[in-house]
Motif scaffolding. Structure first.
Motif, PDB file in Angstrom:
ATOM      1  N   GLU A 244     -92.318   3.004 -10.890  1.00  0.00           N
ATOM      2  CA  GLU A 244     -91.157   2.603 -10.205  1.00  0.00           C
ATOM      3  C   GLU A 244     -91.116   1.162  -9.375  1.00  0.00           C
ATOM      4  N   HIS A 245     -92.361   1.095  -8.616  1.00  0.00           N
ATOM      5  CA  HIS A 245     -92.395  -0.078  -8.029  1.00  0.00           C
ATOM      6  C   HIS A 245     -92.471  -1.170  -8.702  1.00  0.00           C
ATOM      7  N   ALA A 246     -92.985  -1.159  -9.755  1.00  0.00           N
ATOM      8  CA  ALA A 246     -93.089  -2.299 -10.992  1.00  0.00           C
ATOM      9  C   ALA A 246     -91.568  -2.679 -11.712  1.00  0.00           C
ATOM     10  N   ALA A 247     -90.834  -1.473 -11.802  1.00  0.00           N
ATOM     11  CA  ALA A 247     -89.547  -1.654 -12.479  1.00  0.00           C
ATOM     12  C   ALA A 247     -88.318  -2.340 -11.338  1.00  0.00           C
ATOM     13  N   THR A 248     -88.725  -1.974 -10.175  1.00  0.00           N
ATOM     14  CA  THR A 248     -87.719  -2.371  -9.085  1.00  0.00           C
ATOM     15  C   THR A 248     -88.343  -4.039  -8.793  1.00  0.00           C
ATOM     16  N   ALA A 249     -89.424  -4.147  -8.821  1.00  0.00           N
ATOM     17  CA  ALA A 249     -90.032  -5.620  -8.926  1.00  0.00           C
ATOM     18  C   ALA A 249     -89.235  -6.591  -9.919  1.00  0.00           C
ATOM     19  N   ARG A 250     -89.319  -5.935 -11.219  1.00  0.00           N
ATOM     20  CA  ARG A 250     -88.905  -6.647 -12.344  1.00  0.00           C
ATOM     21  C   ARG A 250     -87.234  -6.925 -12.126  1.00  0.00           C
ATOM     22  N   GLU A 251     -86.761  -5.941 -11.820  1.00  0.00           N
ATOM     23  CA  GLU A 251     -85.385  -5.880 -11.678  1.00  0.00           C
ATOM     24  C   GLU A 251     -84.882  -7.015 -10.758  1.00  0.00           C
ATOM     25  N   ALA A 252     -85.583  -7.028  -9.534  1.00  0.00           N
ATOM     26  CA  ALA A 252     -85.237  -8.088  -8.437  1.00  0.00           C
ATOM     27  C   ALA A 252     -85.642  -9.454  -9.163  1.00  0.00           C
ATOM     28  N   ARG A 253     -86.581  -9.421  -9.845  1.00  0.00           N
ATOM     29  CA  ARG A 253     -87.160 -10.954 -10.459  1.00  0.00           C
ATOM     30  C   ARG A 253     -85.878 -11.282 -11.408  1.00  0.00           C
ATOM     31  N   VAL A 254     -85.343 -10.183 -12.312  1.00  0.00           N
ATOM     32  CA  VAL A 254     -84.321 -10.573 -13.366  1.00  0.00           C
ATOM     33  C   VAL A 254     -83.181 -10.925 -12.791  1.00  0.00           C
ATOM     34  N   THR A 255     -82.748 -10.256 -11.735  1.00  0.00           N
ATOM     35  CA  THR A 255     -81.708 -10.649 -10.795  1.00  0.00           C
ATOM     36  C   THR A 255     -81.761 -11.923 -10.113  1.00  0.00           C
ATOM     37  N   ARG A 256     -82.800 -12.287  -9.534  1.00  0.00           N
ATOM     38  CA  ARG A 256     -82.958 -13.548  -8.873  1.00  0.00           C
ATOM     39  C   ARG A 256     -82.946 -14.790  -9.955  1.00  0.00           C
ATOM     40  N   ARG A 257     -83.572 -14.417 -11.106  1.00  0.00           N
ATOM     41  CA  ARG A 257     -83.429 -15.420 -12.148  1.00  0.00           C
ATOM     42  C   ARG A 257     -82.044 -15.805 -12.756  1.00  0.00           C
ATOM     43  N   HIS A 258     -81.323 -14.566 -12.853  1.00  0.00           N
ATOM     44  CA  HIS A 258     -80.055 -14.566 -13.275  1.00  0.00           C
ATOM     45  C   HIS A 258     -79.106 -15.489 -12.264  1.00  0.00           C
ATOM     46  N   GLN A 259     -79.222 -15.058 -10.921  1.00  0.00           N
ATOM     47  CA  GLN A 259     -78.493 -15.934 -10.041  1.00  0.00           C
ATOM     48  C   GLN A 259     -78.940 -17.325  -9.902  1.00  0.00           C
ATOM     49  N   GLU A 260     -80.346 -17.533 -10.034  1.00  0.00           N
ATOM     50  CA  GLU A 260     -80.392 -19.186 -10.478  1.00  0.00           C
ATOM     51  C   GLU A 260     -80.095 -19.628 -11.482  1.00  0.00           C
ATOM     52  N   LEU A 261     -79.968 -19.206 -12.500  1.00  0.00           N
ATOM     53  CA  LEU A 261     -79.420 -19.752 -13.815  1.00  0.00           C
ATOM     54  C   LEU A 261     -77.788 -19.795 -13.608  1.00  0.00           C
ATOM     55  N   SER A 262     -77.299 -19.021 -13.003  1.00  0.00           N
ATOM     56  CA  SER A 262     -75.847 -19.095 -13.079  1.00  0.00           C
ATOM     57  C   SER A 262     -75.467 -20.051 -11.959  1.00  0.00           C
ATOM     58  N   GLN A 263     -76.298 -20.485 -10.867  1.00  0.00           N
ATOM     59  CA  GLN A 263     -76.194 -21.515  -9.923  1.00  0.00           C
ATOM     60  C   GLN A 263     -76.212 -23.032 -10.695  1.00  0.00           C
ATOM     61  N   ALA A 264     -77.414 -22.871 -11.485  1.00  0.00           N
ATOM     62  CA  ALA A 264     -77.577 -23.940 -12.193  1.00  0.00           C
ATOM     63  C   ALA A 264     -76.766 -24.577 -13.213  1.00  0.00           C
ATOM     64  N   LEU A 265     -76.009 -23.281 -13.854  1.00  0.00           N
ATOM     65  CA  LEU A 265     -74.725 -23.532 -14.783  1.00  0.00           C
ATOM     66  C   LEU A 265     -73.719 -24.067 -13.759  1.00  0.00           C
ATOM     67  N   ASP A 266     -73.265 -23.464 -12.952  1.00  0.00           N
ATOM     68  CA  ASP A 266     -72.309 -24.161 -12.010  1.00  0.00           C
ATOM     69  C   ASP A 266     -72.396 -25.508 -11.565  1.00  0.00           C
ATOM     70  N   THR A 267     -73.727 -25.668 -11.436  1.00  0.00           N
ATOM     71  CA  THR A 267     -74.091 -27.201 -10.714  1.00  0.00           C
ATOM     72  C   THR A 267     -73.848 -28.113 -11.957  1.00  0.00           C
ATOM     73  N   ALA A 268     -74.155 -27.800 -13.147  1.00  0.00           N
ATOM     74  CA  ALA A 268     -74.096 -28.498 -14.543  1.00  0.00           C
ATOM     75  C   ALA A 268     -72.706 -28.633 -14.833  1.00  0.00           C
ATOM     76  N   ARG A 269     -72.036 -27.691 -14.861  1.00  0.00           N
ATOM     77  CA  ARG A 269     -70.487 -27.763 -15.061  1.00  0.00           C
ATOM     78  C   ARG A 269     -69.789 -28.856 -14.007  1.00  0.00           C
ATOM     79  N   ALA A 270     -70.003 -28.717 -12.627  1.00  0.00           N
ATOM     80  CA  ALA A 270     -69.579 -29.704 -11.686  1.00  0.00           C
ATOM     81  C   ALA A 270     -69.915 -30.948 -12.113  1.00  0.00           C
ATOM     82  N   GLU A 271     -71.169 -31.270 -12.338  1.00  0.00           N
ATOM     83  CA  GLU A 271     -71.463 -32.832 -12.762  1.00  0.00           C
ATOM     84  C   GLU A 271     -70.955 -33.016 -14.074  1.00  0.00           C
TER      85      GLU A 271
END
Length: 74
Positions: free
Chosen positions: A19-46
């Motif tokens: 359960e701990h491993a699954a929760t940690a993985r979900e948090a990493r995936v969510t964080r990575r998704h947010q980072e990629l989304s922000q990078a995409l927004d930045t690229a679109r603005a540029e």
């Protein structure tokens, strides 16, 4: 009975670790998704900024070419 109890305790600890491993993985995936989304927004603005700059340069070149054509015709 003690062996069953010990086995259940090990099973509970293993489930807790999973359960701990699954929760940690979900948090990493969510964080990575947010980072990629922000990078995409930045690229679109540029891209939008670069497109606006290219449009401005294109218009100025057209004006300059028009002026040169007028000068060469006279």
């Amino acid at each position: 009975m003690e062996s069953v109890k010990a086995a259940l305790e090990r099973l509970n600890r293993a489930v807790d670790r999973l359960e701990h491993a699954a929760t940690a993985r979900e948090a990493r995936v969510t964080r990575r998704h947010q980072e990629l989304s922000q990078a995409l927004d930045t690229a679109r603005a540029e891209r939008a900024t670069a497109q606006a700059t290219a449009d401005t340069v294109s218009q100025r070149l057209e004006v300059a070419i028009g002026r040169l054509e007028q000068v060469l015709e006279n």
